[in-house]
Design a protein around this motif. Structure first.
Motif, PDB file in Angstrom:
ATOM      1  N   SER A 143       4.890   3.891 -15.918  1.00 50.34           N
ATOM      2  CA  SER A 143       6.012   3.301 -16.566  1.00 50.34           C
ATOM      3  C   SER A 143       7.217   4.239 -16.070  1.00 50.34           C
ATOM      4  CB  SER A 143       6.318   3.387 -17.460  1.00 50.34           C
ATOM      5  OG  SER A 143       7.924   3.336 -18.076  1.00 50.34           O
ATOM      6  N   LEU A 144       7.321   5.983 -16.027  1.00 50.58           N
ATOM      7  CA  LEU A 144       8.634   6.518 -15.611  1.00 50.58           C
ATOM      8  C   LEU A 144       8.464   6.643 -14.057  1.00 50.58           C
ATOM      9  CD1 LEU A 144       8.561   9.818 -17.317  1.00 50.58           C
ATOM     10  CD2 LEU A 144      10.255   7.982 -17.184  1.00 50.58           C
ATOM     11  N   SER A 145       7.447   6.743 -13.160  1.00 50.83           N
ATOM     12  CA  SER A 145       7.310   5.973 -11.474  1.00 50.83           C
ATOM     13  C   SER A 145       7.454   4.736 -11.191  1.00 50.83           C
ATOM     14  CB  SER A 145       5.566   6.594 -11.254  1.00 50.83           C
ATOM     15  OG  SER A 145       5.419   7.800 -12.010  1.00 50.83           O
ATOM     16  N   LEU A 146       7.116   4.004 -11.855  1.00 51.24           N
ATOM     17  CA  LEU A 146       8.255   2.842 -11.599  1.00 51.24           C
ATOM     18  C   LEU A 146       9.193   2.726 -11.409  1.00 51.24           C
ATOM     19  CD1 LEU A 146       7.124  -0.012 -10.819  1.00 51.24           C
ATOM     20  CD2 LEU A 146       7.243  -1.139 -12.591  1.00 51.24           C
ATOM     21  N   SER A 147       9.864   3.163 -12.711  1.00 48.69           N
ATOM     22  CA  SER A 147      11.392   3.306 -12.811  1.00 48.69           C
ATOM     23  C   SER A 147      12.132   3.808 -11.688  1.00 48.69           C
ATOM     24  CB  SER A 147      12.166   4.064 -14.336  1.00 48.69           C
ATOM     25  OG  SER A 147      11.248   3.251 -15.503  1.00 48.69           O
ATOM     26  N   LEU A 148      11.262   5.173 -11.431  1.00 49.98           N
ATOM     27  CA  LEU A 148      11.815   5.653 -10.688  1.00 49.98           C
ATOM     28  C   LEU A 148      12.323   5.389  -9.177  1.00 49.98           C
ATOM     29  CD1 LEU A 148      10.459   9.540 -10.665  1.00 49.98           C
ATOM     30  CD2 LEU A 148      12.533   8.849 -11.661  1.00 49.98           C
ATOM     31  N   LEU A 149      11.191   4.321  -8.987  1.00 56.11           N
ATOM     32  CA  LEU A 149      10.786   3.749  -7.819  1.00 56.11           C
ATOM     33  C   LEU A 149      11.520   2.498  -7.267  1.00 56.11           C
ATOM     34  CD1 LEU A 149       9.489   3.405  -4.541  1.00 56.11           C
ATOM     35  CD2 LEU A 149       8.246   2.156  -6.092  1.00 56.11           C
ATOM     36  N   SER A 150      12.018   2.228  -8.378  1.00 60.55           N
ATOM     37  CA  SER A 150      12.800   1.056  -8.806  1.00 60.55           C
ATOM     38  C   SER A 150      14.568   1.678  -8.302  1.00 60.55           C
ATOM     39  CB  SER A 150      12.817   0.473  -9.824  1.00 60.55           C
ATOM     40  OG  SER A 150      11.510  -0.028  -9.784  1.00 60.55           O
ATOM     41  N   LEU A 151      14.619   2.529  -8.968  1.00 64.34           N
ATOM     42  CA  LEU A 151      16.143   2.981  -9.031  1.00 64.34           C
ATOM     43  C   LEU A 151      16.544   3.367  -7.940  1.00 64.34           C
ATOM     44  CD1 LEU A 151      16.103   5.706 -12.151  1.00 64.34           C
ATOM     45  CD2 LEU A 151      17.959   3.511 -11.515  1.00 64.34           C
ATOM     46  N   GLU A 204       1.098  -1.211   0.247  1.00 64.88           N
ATOM     47  CA  GLU A 204      -0.095  -0.019   0.098  1.00 64.88           C
ATOM     48  C   GLU A 204       1.117   1.024  -0.108  1.00 64.88           C
ATOM     49  OE1 GLU A 204      -2.387  -0.329   3.654  1.00 64.88           O
ATOM     50  OE2 GLU A 204      -3.740  -2.127   2.351  1.00 64.88           O
ATOM     51  N   VAL A 205       2.186   0.988   1.162  1.00 60.74           N
ATOM     52  CA  VAL A 205       2.690   2.085   0.975  1.00 60.74           C
ATOM     53  C   VAL A 205       3.355   2.659  -0.794  1.00 60.74           C
ATOM     54  CG1 VAL A 205       5.071   3.713   1.505  1.00 60.74           C
ATOM     55  CG2 VAL A 205       3.011   2.363   2.951  1.00 60.74           C
ATOM     56  N   TYR A 206       3.890   1.278  -1.105  1.00 57.85           N
ATOM     57  CA  TYR A 206       4.392   1.566  -2.659  1.00 57.85           C
ATOM     58  C   TYR A 206       3.431   2.299  -3.438  1.00 57.85           C
ATOM     59  CZ  TYR A 206       8.880  -0.684  -0.859  1.00 57.85           C
ATOM     60  OH  TYR A 206      10.453  -1.107  -0.630  1.00 57.85           O
ATOM     61  N   SER A 207       2.571   1.393  -3.454  1.00 56.22           N
ATOM     62  CA  SER A 207       1.183   2.516  -4.292  1.00 56.22           C
ATOM     63  C   SER A 207       1.221   3.429  -3.935  1.00 56.22           C
ATOM     64  CB  SER A 207       0.246   1.231  -3.867  1.00 56.22           C
ATOM     65  OG  SER A 207       0.509  -0.072  -4.534  1.00 56.22           O
ATOM     66  N   LEU A 208       0.542   3.970  -2.806  1.00 56.01           N
ATOM     67  CA  LEU A 208       0.716   5.397  -2.772  1.00 56.01           C
ATOM     68  C   LEU A 208       2.113   6.391  -3.379  1.00 56.01           C
ATOM     69  CD1 LEU A 208      -0.705   7.647  -1.238  1.00 56.01           C
ATOM     70  CD2 LEU A 208       1.007   7.420   0.736  1.00 56.01           C
ATOM     71  N   LEU A 255       3.622   5.722  -5.871  1.00 53.43           N
ATOM     72  CA  LEU A 255       4.319   5.808  -7.143  1.00 53.43           C
ATOM     73  C   LEU A 255       2.655   6.591  -7.504  1.00 53.43           C
ATOM     74  CD1 LEU A 255       4.231   1.668  -7.897  1.00 53.43           C
ATOM     75  CD2 LEU A 255       5.878   3.452  -8.444  1.00 53.43           C
ATOM     76  N   LYS A 256       1.180   6.009  -7.246  1.00 55.06           N
ATOM     77  CA  LYS A 256       0.705   7.300  -6.982  1.00 55.06           C
ATOM     78  C   LYS A 256       0.940   9.102  -7.107  1.00 55.06           C
ATOM     79  CE  LYS A 256      -2.849   4.590  -8.293  1.00 55.06           C
ATOM     80  NZ  LYS A 256      -2.742   4.254  -9.159  1.00 55.06           N
ATOM     81  N   THR A 257       1.450   9.178  -6.258  1.00 53.22           N
ATOM     82  CA  THR A 257       2.303  10.470  -6.007  1.00 53.22           C
ATOM     83  C   THR A 257       3.195  10.979  -7.301  1.00 53.22           C
ATOM     84  OG1 THR A 257       2.144  10.902  -3.746  1.00 53.22           O
ATOM     85  CG2 THR A 257       3.234  12.176  -4.750  1.00 53.22           C
ATOM     86  N   PHE A 258       3.628  10.125  -7.538  1.00 55.57           N
ATOM     87  CA  PHE A 258       4.481  10.181  -8.863  1.00 55.57           C
ATOM     88  C   PHE A 258       3.936  10.035 -10.055  1.00 55.57           C
ATOM     89  CE2 PHE A 258       7.972  10.276  -5.637  1.00 55.57           C
ATOM     90  CZ  PHE A 258       8.880  11.677  -6.241  1.00 55.57           C
ATOM     91  N   GLU A 259       2.869   9.415 -10.263  1.00 54.21           N
ATOM     92  CA  GLU A 259       2.305   9.262 -11.457  1.00 54.21           C
ATOM     93  C   GLU A 259       1.159  11.072 -11.706  1.00 54.21           C
ATOM     94  OE1 GLU A 259       0.001   5.672 -12.281  1.00 54.21           O
ATOM     95  OE2 GLU A 259       1.415   4.824 -11.231  1.00 54.21           O
ATOM     96  N   SER A 260       0.688  10.981 -10.537  1.00 53.11           N
ATOM     97  CA  SER A 260      -0.455  12.352 -10.350  1.00 53.11           C
ATOM     98  C   SER A 260       0.561  13.307 -10.854  1.00 53.11           C
ATOM     99  CB  SER A 260      -0.835  12.306  -9.273  1.00 53.11           C
ATOM    100  OG  SER A 260      -1.845  11.715  -9.064  1.00 53.11           O
ATOM    101  N   TYR A 261       1.237  13.568 -10.531  1.00 56.90           N
ATOM    102  CA  TYR A 261       2.155  14.669 -10.658  1.00 56.90           C
ATOM    103  C   TYR A 261       2.669  15.180 -12.013  1.00 56.90           C
ATOM    104  CZ  TYR A 261       6.754  17.402 -10.897  1.00 56.90           C
ATOM    105  OH  TYR A 261       7.553  18.802 -11.252  1.00 56.90           O
ATOM    106  N   LEU A 262       3.068  13.669 -13.078  1.00 59.19           N
ATOM    107  CA  LEU A 262       3.727  13.446 -14.097  1.00 59.19           C
ATOM    108  C   LEU A 262       2.943  14.198 -15.447  1.00 59.19           C
ATOM    109  CD1 LEU A 262       6.215  10.603 -13.958  1.00 59.19           C
ATOM    110  CD2 LEU A 262       6.761  12.965 -14.084  1.00 59.19           C
ATOM    111  N   LEU A 263       1.056  13.182 -15.088  1.00 61.38           N
ATOM    112  CA  LEU A 263       0.132  13.712 -14.988  1.00 61.38           C
ATOM    113  C   LEU A 263      -0.113  14.830 -15.416  1.00 61.38           C
ATOM    114  CD1 LEU A 263      -2.165  10.088 -14.019  1.00 61.38           C
ATOM    115  CD2 LEU A 263      -1.238  10.699 -16.581  1.00 61.38           C
ATOM    116  N   ASP A 264      -0.084  15.678 -14.234  1.00 62.08           N
ATOM    117  CA  ASP A 264      -0.493  17.384 -14.111  1.00 62.08           C
ATOM    118  C   ASP A 264       0.780  18.213 -15.237  1.00 62.08           C
ATOM    119  OD1 ASP A 264      -2.538  16.623 -12.949  1.00 62.08           O
ATOM    120  OD2 ASP A 264      -0.984  17.331 -11.054  1.00 62.08           O
ATOM    121  N   LYS A 265       2.026  16.999 -15.827  1.00 66.28           N
ATOM    122  CA  LYS A 265       3.063  17.922 -16.250  1.00 66.28           C
ATOM    123  C   LYS A 265       2.976  17.456 -17.408  1.00 66.28           C
ATOM    124  CE  LYS A 265       5.205  19.720 -13.204  1.00 66.28           C
ATOM    125  NZ  LYS A 265       4.925  21.449 -13.346  1.00 66.28           N
TER     126      LYS A 265
END
Length: 191
Positions: free
Chosen positions: A152-160, A127-131, A133-143
């Motif tokens: 894809s970018l959010s998952l890559s960032l988290l993995s990195l 659940e925390v990891y999903s939170l 990921l959603k935070t970064f996804e929302s930010y990137l969607l807004d951008k």
């Protein structure tokens, strides 16, 4: 529960969060928690009828939400994803170095230890990891990124950053985080 009981419960959650981040699930015993919070073992079961697993889940949620608030503040204060990512990696580096490499990700150690063996804790980690990921996804969607690219970018960032935090902790060096930050920046230059 009175004000004192509420503050004791919160203190136990915060101390457990610290213990989990620095030592993991197996090393975070109730005896150590009692010493750190100056509370008897019976208080644990009073405040957390589900025992160590319930307390661990609440501590992970606390840590995860705190880091998510940090992510939100960084993202809100930047003009571009590249700038935001630089700041996130820089802050993660400062955090791990200032702790003398005792801290890394507040979730990862426990997630690896409990995956498949402590369901409530594993679910909380997910659940925390999903939170995040959603935070970064929302930010990137807004951008202006497409949903597929944002995910894809959010998952890559988290993995990195998860891998880099682990290696930095093991090597007692900020270099893995610095390399991962440059890799993350290059992902945004490609998209």
């Amino acid at each position: 529960m009175g004000k004192k009981g509420g503050s004791t419960k919160q203190r136990m959650i915060e101390v457990m969060a610290e213990l989990l981040e620095t030592g993991g699930y197996g090393a975070s015993g109730l005896s150590e928690l009692g010493k750190e919070t100056n509370t008897p073992k019976g208080s644990l079961y009073f405040h957390f009828p589900g025992g160590k697993d319930e307390l661990t889940s609440l501590a992970l949620l606390h840590s995860g939400n705190q880091l998510n608030l940090f992510f939100l503040s960084v993202l809100a204060g930047t003009d571009s994803p590249t700038q935001a990512i630089k700041q996130v990696f820089h802050a993660l580096e400062e955090r791990i170095v200032s702790s003398e490499y005792k801290k890394g990700c507040p979730i990862a150690t426990t997630a690896m230890e409990t995956a498949g063996s402590v369901p409530i804790v594993s679910l909380t980690c997910s659940e925390v990891y999903s939170l995040w990921l959603k935070t970064f996804e929302s930010y990137l969607l807004d951008k202006g990124y497409t949903p597929r690219i944002a995910k894809s970018l959010s998952l890559s960032l988290l993995s990195l950053w998860e891998g880099a935090l682990l290696l930095s902790k093991l090597q007692k060096s900020p270099e893995p985080l610095r390399v991962a930050a440059k890799t993350a920046e290059s992902l945004f230059k490609q998209n």
